[in-house]
Design a protein around this motif. Structure first.
Motif, PDB file in Angstrom:
ATOM      1  N   PRO A 106       6.142  17.878   7.933  1.00  0.00           N
ATOM      2  CA  PRO A 106       5.589  18.750   6.887  1.00  0.00           C
ATOM      3  C   PRO A 106       4.929  20.012   7.421  1.00  0.00           C
ATOM      4  O   PRO A 106       5.070  21.091   6.843  1.00  0.00           O
ATOM      5  N   GLN A 110       5.224  24.464   6.659  1.00  0.00           N
ATOM      6  CA  GLN A 110       4.100  25.107   5.971  1.00  0.00           C
ATOM      7  C   GLN A 110       2.826  24.750   6.745  1.00  0.00           C
ATOM      8  O   GLN A 110       2.633  23.597   7.136  1.00  0.00           O
ATOM      9  N   LYS A 112      -0.240  24.178   6.218  1.00  0.00           N
ATOM     10  CA  LYS A 112      -1.132  23.111   5.757  1.00  0.00           C
ATOM     11  C   LYS A 112      -0.383  21.805   5.495  1.00  0.00           C
ATOM     12  O   LYS A 112      -0.951  20.855   4.963  1.00  0.00           O
ATOM     13  N   GLY A 113       0.903  21.770   5.859  1.00  0.00           N
ATOM     14  CA  GLY A 113       1.679  20.555   5.655  1.00  0.00           C
ATOM     15  C   GLY A 113       2.017  20.294   4.212  1.00  0.00           C
ATOM     16  O   GLY A 113       2.281  19.154   3.824  1.00  0.00           O
ATOM     17  N   LEU A 114       2.035  21.356   3.400  1.00  0.00           N
ATOM     18  CA  LEU A 114       2.336  21.229   1.970  1.00  0.00           C
ATOM     19  C   LEU A 114       3.498  22.174   1.615  1.00  0.00           C
ATOM     20  O   LEU A 114       3.317  23.177   0.917  1.00  0.00           O
ATOM     21  N   GLY A 116       5.680  23.129  -0.517  1.00  0.00           N
ATOM     22  CA  GLY A 116       6.041  22.946  -1.915  1.00  0.00           C
ATOM     23  C   GLY A 116       7.389  23.528  -2.301  1.00  0.00           C
ATOM     24  O   GLY A 116       8.033  23.026  -3.229  1.00  0.00           O
ATOM     25  N   TRP A 139       2.953  11.590   6.093  1.00  0.00           N
ATOM     26  CA  TRP A 139       1.798  12.224   5.457  1.00  0.00           C
ATOM     27  C   TRP A 139       0.519  11.830   6.181  1.00  0.00           C
ATOM     28  O   TRP A 139       0.461  10.843   6.914  1.00  0.00           O
ATOM     29  N   TRP A 153      -4.928  14.593   0.252  1.00  0.00           N
ATOM     30  CA  TRP A 153      -3.970  15.500   0.900  1.00  0.00           C
ATOM     31  C   TRP A 153      -2.642  14.760   1.127  1.00  0.00           C
ATOM     32  O   TRP A 153      -1.566  15.258   0.820  1.00  0.00           O
ATOM     33  N   VAL A 156      -0.471  14.173  -1.999  1.00  0.00           N
ATOM     34  CA  VAL A 156       0.347  15.335  -2.373  1.00  0.00           C
ATOM     35  C   VAL A 156       1.580  15.406  -1.472  1.00  0.00           C
ATOM     36  O   VAL A 156       2.703  15.640  -1.945  1.00  0.00           O
ATOM     37  N   GLN A 157       1.382  15.203  -0.159  1.00  0.00           N
ATOM     38  CA  GLN A 157       2.518  15.219   0.767  1.00  0.00           C
ATOM     39  C   GLN A 157       3.537  14.146   0.414  1.00  0.00           C
ATOM     40  O   GLN A 157       4.750  14.373   0.493  1.00  0.00           O
ATOM     41  N   GLN A 159       4.177  12.932  -2.565  1.00  0.00           N
ATOM     42  CA  GLN A 159       4.932  13.345  -3.743  1.00  0.00           C
ATOM     43  C   GLN A 159       5.974  14.409  -3.400  1.00  0.00           C
ATOM     44  O   GLN A 159       7.072  14.427  -3.972  1.00  0.00           O
ATOM     45  N   LEU A 160       5.648  15.272  -2.430  1.00  0.00           N
ATOM     46  CA  LEU A 160       6.614  16.281  -1.997  1.00  0.00           C
ATOM     47  C   LEU A 160       7.808  15.633  -1.300  1.00  0.00           C
ATOM     48  O   LEU A 160       8.947  16.089  -1.434  1.00  0.00           O
TER      49      LEU A 160
END
Length: 380
Positions: A106, A110, A112-114, A116, A139, A153, A156-157, A159-160
């Motif tokens: 991740p 990006q 921040k590892g997000l 999206g 994650w 945090w 969210v990862q 779910q991505l």
């Protein structure tokens, strides 16, 4: 039924990762070695870096390793989404691969590892093509010791990742650790286990006979993770040195990160010799590993299978002592420690250094690429 290559057919594949800067990105180095070995076996392979922080403009060319050339396309991290999609599509259409292999970390896509927008970008550039995903990381916040911030945090990862798999519909999924394999299974994502190989080829140079010199040489290669009980390790190393009358030294090689100074200071506080080598070419790292007595890893034992440093140590027949912080995965029992890995506990160093047990060398890149091919063949 999905028609896949057999051993007698050429596989046409492009690997997709964050960066392809040699020696600066572990996954990029992994991609290069795996791709080159597949090229050696007759497959047509390329690689794209979608978020390369080491280039300021697009690079279309080749990277050479072990006498073979790998076609690469590197897109700067500063490129906007639309430009990235357009340029990647143009390059991919010229090659027209059967498969796209996403090498997922991740934080590679990006900061921040997000990531999206990653699933959107990949679905655009891979439209009509078959996908493979290798999950190098999943994650944050997976362990019971995590802060609430990291737990949320990580959610969210997670779910991505779910969205990514839903969009790409991969025909095959891999991961490098048994824990990650179980985590993916709980999400309804079946994944094959693909062992990690060393990014550092074993040098042909003669091994340094440290044992004959009656010296103990410990080595740390790569990032030192915070929270490792270095003080306890140094205390035992000092006791061992005094009891056995044997010099005990520490060598730090590679980019060890912010914890390096702490380790140097603690080691020197007991008047034990320490050497900081910094970044070195692969041949020099191989020489250092070959001449060492014991490898030290600060990766938590549950995730040690994904450590490139540990894979390199095992390839050089080094016993590996895992000196790390407490880390217990939430919802799972205590992980099984792979052969050749020793978990550091007080009083273990003497037995660790005295052990004559045969050590598994792990997998080399040729063995892993063979497993990789066989898994593609087995998928229907």
């Amino acid at each position: 039924m999905l028609v896949l290559p057999t051993h007698t057919q050429e596989m046409k594949m492009v690997f997709i990762c964050g960066s392809l800067e040699p020696g600066c990105d572990g996954v990029g180095d992994y991609v290069r070695r795996l791709a080159i070995d597949m090229i050696r076996k007759g497959h047509e392979i390329g690689a794209i870096a979608l978020n390369d922080r080491y280039v300021t403009s697009s690079f279309n060319g080749c990277q050479t390793s072990e006498g073979f050339k790998l076609p690469v396309f590197r897109l700067p991290s500063t490129h906007r989404e639309g430009k990235r999609i357009k340029e990647a599509l143009r390059w991919l259409n010229d090659i027209n691969p059967q498969f796209l292999s996403l090498q997922f970390v991740p934080f590679s896509f990006q900061s921040k590892g997000l990531p999206g927008m990653l699933s959107h970008i990949l679905s655009k550039i891979g439209k009509g093509r078959r996908w493979h995903i290798m999950f190098h990381e999943l994650w944050v916040g997976m362990d019971v010791e995590s802060s609430k911030k990291h737990v949320y945090w990580g959610l969210v990862q997670k779910q991505l990742i779910r969205l990514l798999v839903k969009k790409l519909k991969p025909v095959l999924v891999h991961t490098q650790t048994k824990l990650y394999q179980e985590q993916l299974s709980k999400m309804g994502i079946p994944a094959f286990y693909l062992p990690l190989f060393s990014n550092i080829p074993v040098s042909e140079q003669k091994m340094i006979a440290c044992i004959e010199k009656r010296e103990v040489s410990m080595v740390v290669f790569g990032a030192i993770h915070p929270g490792a009980p270095v003080e306890l390790l140094v205390k035992e190393a000092c006791q061992y040195s005094k009891q056995k009358g044997t010099p005990v030294s520490l060598t730090l090689v590679g980019n060890c990160g912010a914890e390096q100074n702490k380790w140097v200071n603690v080691w020197q506080s007991e008047n034990l010799p320490v050497k900081v080598m910094g970044g070195q070419p692969a041949s020099k790292i191989s020489e250092i590993l070959s001449g060492s007595t014991l490898g030290i890893s600060t990766t938590v034992t549950a995730l040690v299978e994904k450590s490139g440093s540990v894979a390199a140590m095992r390839a050089h027949k080094l016993p590996v002592l895992c000196v790390s912080r407490e880390w217990q995965p939430r919802g799972f029992g205590r992980p099984v420690i792979p052969p050749g890995i020793i978990e550091f506990t007080p009083g273990i160093l003497d037995g660790c250094l005295s052990s004559k047990a045969a050590l598994p060398a792990g997998y080399n890149v040729s063995e892993v690429s063979k497993i990789f091919e066989e898994h593609f063949i087995s998928v229907e």
